[in-house]
Design a protein around this motif. Structure first.
Motif, PDB file in Angstrom:
ATOM      1  N   ALA A  23       0.832  -1.207   0.000  1.00 48.64           N
ATOM      2  CA  ALA A  23       0.000   0.000   0.000  1.00 48.64           C
ATOM      3  C   ALA A  23       0.865   1.256   0.000  1.00 48.64           C
ATOM      4  O   ALA A  23       0.519   2.257  -0.622  1.00 48.64           O
ATOM      5  N   GLY A  24       2.000   1.184   0.684  1.00 44.67           N
ATOM      6  CA  GLY A  24       2.926   2.311   0.673  1.00 44.67           C
ATOM      7  C   GLY A  24       3.464   2.607  -0.710  1.00 44.67           C
ATOM      8  O   GLY A  24       3.851   3.750  -1.007  1.00 44.67           O
ATOM      9  N   ARG A  25       3.473   1.596  -1.581  1.00 43.28           N
ATOM     10  CA  ARG A  25       3.877   1.795  -2.981  1.00 43.28           C
ATOM     11  C   ARG A  25       2.689   2.166  -3.869  1.00 43.28           C
ATOM     12  O   ARG A  25       2.826   2.282  -5.086  1.00 43.28           O
ATOM     13  N   GLY A  26       1.517   2.299  -3.254  1.00 36.67           N
ATOM     14  CA  GLY A  26       0.326   2.656  -4.015  1.00 36.67           C
ATOM     15  C   GLY A  26      -0.431   1.477  -4.579  1.00 36.67           C
ATOM     16  O   GLY A  26      -1.336   1.663  -5.397  1.00 36.67           O
ATOM     17  N   GLU A  27      -0.096   0.255  -4.129  1.00 32.16           N
ATOM     18  CA  GLU A  27      -0.712  -0.953  -4.663  1.00 32.16           C
ATOM     19  C   GLU A  27      -1.725  -1.516  -3.664  1.00 32.16           C
ATOM     20  O   GLU A  27      -1.423  -1.650  -2.484  1.00 32.16           O
ATOM     21  N   HIS A  28      -2.894  -1.882  -4.144  1.00 37.94           N
ATOM     22  CA  HIS A  28      -3.944  -2.359  -3.255  1.00 37.94           C
ATOM     23  C   HIS A  28      -4.158  -3.869  -3.316  1.00 37.94           C
ATOM     24  O   HIS A  28      -4.897  -4.422  -2.496  1.00 37.94           O
ATOM     25  N   THR A  29      -3.518  -4.553  -4.262  1.00 36.51           N
ATOM     26  CA  THR A  29      -3.815  -5.967  -4.478  1.00 36.51           C
ATOM     27  C   THR A  29      -3.547  -6.819  -3.249  1.00 36.51           C
ATOM     28  O   THR A  29      -4.332  -7.710  -2.912  1.00 36.51           O
ATOM     29  N   ALA A  30      -2.440  -6.563  -2.557  1.00 35.70           N
ATOM     30  CA  ALA A  30      -2.093  -7.369  -1.383  1.00 35.70           C
ATOM     31  C   ALA A  30      -3.118  -7.174  -0.265  1.00 35.70           C
ATOM     32  O   ALA A  30      -3.535  -8.135   0.394  1.00 35.70           O
ATOM     33  N   ALA A  31      -3.538  -5.940  -0.035  1.00 36.84           N
ATOM     34  CA  ALA A  31      -4.542  -5.681   0.993  1.00 36.84           C
ATOM     35  C   ALA A  31      -5.868  -6.350   0.629  1.00 36.84           C
ATOM     36  O   ALA A  31      -6.531  -6.956   1.492  1.00 36.84           O
ATOM     37  N   ALA A  32      -6.250  -6.261  -0.623  1.00 36.75           N
ATOM     38  CA  ALA A  32      -7.492  -6.895  -1.067  1.00 36.75           C
ATOM     39  C   ALA A  32      -7.423  -8.402  -0.884  1.00 36.75           C
ATOM     40  O   ALA A  32      -8.386  -9.036  -0.419  1.00 36.75           O
ATOM     41  N   GLY A  33      -6.297  -8.997  -1.236  1.00 39.23           N
ATOM     42  CA  GLY A  33      -6.145 -10.436  -1.081  1.00 39.23           C
ATOM     43  C   GLY A  33      -6.168 -10.872   0.365  1.00 39.23           C
ATOM     44  O   GLY A  33      -6.755 -11.913   0.714  1.00 39.23           O
ATOM     45  N   LEU A  34      -5.524 -10.086   1.228  1.00 42.37           N
ATOM     46  CA  LEU A  34      -5.490 -10.426   2.658  1.00 42.37           C
ATOM     47  C   LEU A  34      -6.898 -10.418   3.248  1.00 42.37           C
ATOM     48  O   LEU A  34      -7.308 -11.373   3.927  1.00 42.37           O
ATOM     49  N   LEU A  35      -7.656  -9.367   3.000  1.00 49.06           N
ATOM     50  CA  LEU A  35      -9.001  -9.298   3.569  1.00 49.06           C
ATOM     51  C   LEU A  35      -9.933 -10.326   2.933  1.00 49.06           C
ATOM     52  O   LEU A  35     -10.808 -10.877   3.620  1.00 49.06           O
ATOM     53  N   ALA A  36      -9.748 -10.608   1.664  1.00 47.30           N
ATOM     54  CA  ALA A  36     -10.569 -11.645   1.023  1.00 47.30           C
ATOM     55  C   ALA A  36     -10.315 -12.994   1.677  1.00 47.30           C
ATOM     56  O   ALA A  36     -11.255 -13.788   1.874  1.00 47.30           O
ATOM     57  N   THR A  37      -9.075 -13.270   2.026  1.00 49.89           N
ATOM     58  CA  THR A  37      -8.747 -14.533   2.693  1.00 49.89           C
ATOM     59  C   THR A  37      -9.416 -14.621   4.055  1.00 49.89           C
ATOM     60  O   THR A  37      -9.978 -15.664   4.416  1.00 49.89           O
ATOM     61  N   ALA A  63      -7.418   0.861   7.336  1.00 51.79           N
ATOM     62  CA  ALA A  63      -8.130   2.142   7.319  1.00 51.79           C
ATOM     63  C   ALA A  63      -7.260   3.247   7.905  1.00 51.79           C
ATOM     64  O   ALA A  63      -7.238   4.375   7.394  1.00 51.79           O
ATOM     65  N   ALA A  64      -6.546   2.935   8.976  1.00 50.26           N
ATOM     66  CA  ALA A  64      -5.656   3.931   9.576  1.00 50.26           C
ATOM     67  C   ALA A  64      -4.569   4.345   8.581  1.00 50.26           C
ATOM     68  O   ALA A  64      -4.210   5.531   8.483  1.00 50.26           O
ATOM     69  N   PHE A  65      -4.043   3.375   7.839  1.00 54.11           N
ATOM     70  CA  PHE A  65      -3.022   3.694   6.842  1.00 54.11           C
ATOM     71  C   PHE A  65      -3.617   4.544   5.723  1.00 54.11           C
ATOM     72  O   PHE A  65      -2.964   5.471   5.228  1.00 54.11           O
ATOM     73  N   ALA A  66      -4.850   4.235   5.342  1.00 54.20           N
ATOM     74  CA  ALA A  66      -5.488   4.976   4.261  1.00 54.20           C
ATOM     75  C   ALA A  66      -5.774   6.427   4.638  1.00 54.20           C
ATOM     76  O   ALA A  66      -5.906   7.283   3.753  1.00 54.20           O
ATOM     77  N   ARG A  67      -5.856   6.730   5.910  1.00 56.38           N
ATOM     78  CA  ARG A  67      -6.082   8.114   6.319  1.00 56.38           C
ATOM     79  C   ARG A  67      -4.905   8.994   5.937  1.00 56.38           C
ATOM     80  O   ARG A  67      -5.085  10.152   5.550  1.00 56.38           O
ATOM     81  N   SER A  68      -3.689   8.454   6.049  1.00 55.95           N
ATOM     82  CA  SER A  68      -2.507   9.255   5.731  1.00 55.95           C
ATOM     83  C   SER A  68      -1.987   9.010   4.320  1.00 55.95           C
ATOM     84  O   SER A  68      -1.325   9.870   3.742  1.00 55.95           O
ATOM     85  N   ARG A  69      -2.284   7.824   3.771  1.00 52.23           N
ATOM     86  CA  ARG A  69      -1.823   7.465   2.421  1.00 52.23           C
ATOM     87  C   ARG A  69      -3.011   6.928   1.637  1.00 52.23           C
ATOM     88  O   ARG A  69      -3.179   5.714   1.474  1.00 52.23           O
ATOM     89  N   PRO A  70      -3.888   7.790   1.119  1.00 51.22           N
ATOM     90  CA  PRO A  70      -5.161   7.336   0.548  1.00 51.22           C
ATOM     91  C   PRO A  70      -5.086   6.819  -0.886  1.00 51.22           C
ATOM     92  O   PRO A  70      -6.051   6.218  -1.365  1.00 51.22           O
ATOM     93  N   GLU A  71      -3.970   7.021  -1.595  1.00 54.52           N
ATOM     94  CA  GLU A  71      -3.955   6.752  -3.030  1.00 54.52           C
ATOM     95  C   GLU A  71      -4.268   5.288  -3.345  1.00 54.52           C
ATOM     96  O   GLU A  71      -5.054   4.990  -4.259  1.00 54.52           O
ATOM     97  N   TRP A  72      -3.651   4.366  -2.607  1.00 57.40           N
ATOM     98  CA  TRP A  72      -3.853   2.946  -2.882  1.00 57.40           C
ATOM     99  C   TRP A  72      -5.304   2.545  -2.655  1.00 57.40           C
ATOM    100  O   TRP A  72      -5.860   1.739  -3.405  1.00 57.40           O
ATOM    101  N   PHE A  73      -5.929   3.133  -1.620  1.00 60.05           N
ATOM    102  CA  PHE A  73      -7.313   2.779  -1.336  1.00 60.05           C
ATOM    103  C   PHE A  73      -8.251   3.389  -2.380  1.00 60.05           C
ATOM    104  O   PHE A  73      -9.233   2.751  -2.792  1.00 60.05           O
ATOM    105  N   GLN A  74      -7.959   4.583  -2.819  1.00 62.12           N
ATOM    106  CA  GLN A  74      -8.783   5.195  -3.853  1.00 62.12           C
ATOM    107  C   GLN A  74      -8.742   4.389  -5.144  1.00 62.12           C
ATOM    108  O   GLN A  74      -9.771   4.218  -5.818  1.00 62.12           O
ATOM    109  N   SER A  75      -7.580   3.861  -5.490  1.00 60.28           N
ATOM    110  CA  SER A  75      -7.487   3.042  -6.699  1.00 60.28           C
ATOM    111  C   SER A  75      -8.241   1.725  -6.519  1.00 60.28           C
ATOM    112  O   SER A  75      -8.832   1.199  -7.477  1.00 60.28           O
TER     113      SER A  75
END
Length: 346
Positions: free
Chosen positions: A46-60, A78-90
């Protein structure tokens, strides 16, 4: 005031073996709110702007019905998305109906509103986010935990809260996050009614499996009492029993494990307030390097530094007076039947 009757749920007991504990590491090895091995790669991505890993983790977690993990990961993402929203927006743009993105979005919406002086009004505007997350997967109790927090923050009435509570426990009778949300609601609704909080927490722990985090709920009620400043005294025996139950739970998990770290950090404070120094040192060894913001952020703007100073004091040879402010003390000493401390909440 009496407890809400529908807060009581029966269950069976299970068991997990304990692991031995070693000495805590040096101070420079301690970390605050460390993610576990599953969450860490998702945060890095997510810090690199990628959401796939987060999506996969929660799907599991959703597929495997790992509701405690799902709740914890959703909060952290969600806490991370407050300060770094780009990955979550994508993520939301790519999959607007994804149950996992909707869950993080609901938590994020509540988190955005919570610090505002207009919290109650703002929270009423985010209800559709929670509803969408709950409808996305009817099995999932985590949107209902968010709804319980939302109800407390928006000052919802008892009947509405009971309806939410019943929906939550139908999905997961022993979900720790939902129980903490209910305990906080009791504390906020009937400020000073610590006996009601203990009654709820004790009953929930008695009904929960032996390795459920709900076993730590009475210690959370004890923490609320020890950081409050009102209401009748709670007997010392009840405080000790809450601590003993949490000690037994802590012993079921491996030492130096981030999963029970918050339970152990909270228990450490309770044990210190009860002047159970030997038990507190034992918890320090189980905590290892894993300090958590809760509860130390309640007493310091530097929770990790506060934890390290406390650990240094506890592990020093020989008895020494506790430095001022290290373990906040009650206005009157704890006696056989209990005592009070500065204002706070659960």
């Amino acid at each position: 005031m009496a407890l809400l009757p529908s807060f009581i749920r029966p269950t069976r007991m299970t068991k997990r073996s304990a692991s031995p504990a070693g000495r805590p590491p040096a101070g420079d090895e301690a970390v605050l709110d460390a993610p576990d091995d599953r969450l860490s790669p998702a945060l890095v991505a997510a810090g690199r702007g990628e959401h796939t890993a987060a999506a996969g983790l929660l799907a599991t977690t959703r597929t495997a019905a790992e509701w405690e993990n799902r709740d914890r990961y959703a909060r952290r993402l969600a806490a991370f998305a407050r300060s770094r929203p780009e990955w979550f927006q994508s993520w939301r743009a790519a999959a607007p109906d994804d149950p996992d993105a909707l869950l993080v979005g609901a938590q994020l919406a509540v988190d955005h509103a919570w610090p505002s002086p207009a919290r109650a009004e703002l929270l009423r505007e985010v209800s559709p986010h929670i509803t969408a997350a709950a409808r996305a997967d009817d099995r999932d109790p985590v949107p209902w935990r968010i709804a319980l927090d939302h109800a407390r923050g928006s000052r919802a009435g008892h009947r509405y809260f009971e309806e939410l509570w019943e929906a939550a426990v139908r999905r997961a009778p022993h979900h720790y996050g939902c129980h903490v949300a209910a305990l906080r609601y009791l504390a906020a609704s009937w400020h000073g009614s610590h006996h009601a909080c203990f009654d709820f927490a004790d009953t929930a722990a008695q009904d929960a499996p032996a390795d459920s985090l709900v076993q730590a709920l009475p210690a959370r009620a004890a923490f609320g009492y020890l950081t409050d400043g009102c209401g009748p005294e709670v007997p010392r025996a009840r405080l000790d029993a809450a601590a003993d139950r949490a000690i037994a739970l802590s012993g079921r998990f491996p030492a130096a494990d981030p999963w029970p770290a918050e339970v152990r950090n909270k228990l450490l404070y309770v044990l210190l307030r009860l002047d159970r120094r030997d038990d507190a040192r034992a918890q320090l060894r189980l905590i290892g390097p894993y300090a958590t913001s809760f509860p130390w952020e309640r007493f310091s703007d530097d929770p990790l530094g506060h934890f390290l100073r406390l650990r240094e004091h506890l592990l020093a040879a020989g008895p020494r007076p506790v430095p001022a402010g290290l373990i906040p003390q009650p206005p009157v000493p704890l006696r056989e039947h209990g005592g009070h401390v500065a204002a706070g909440d659960h």
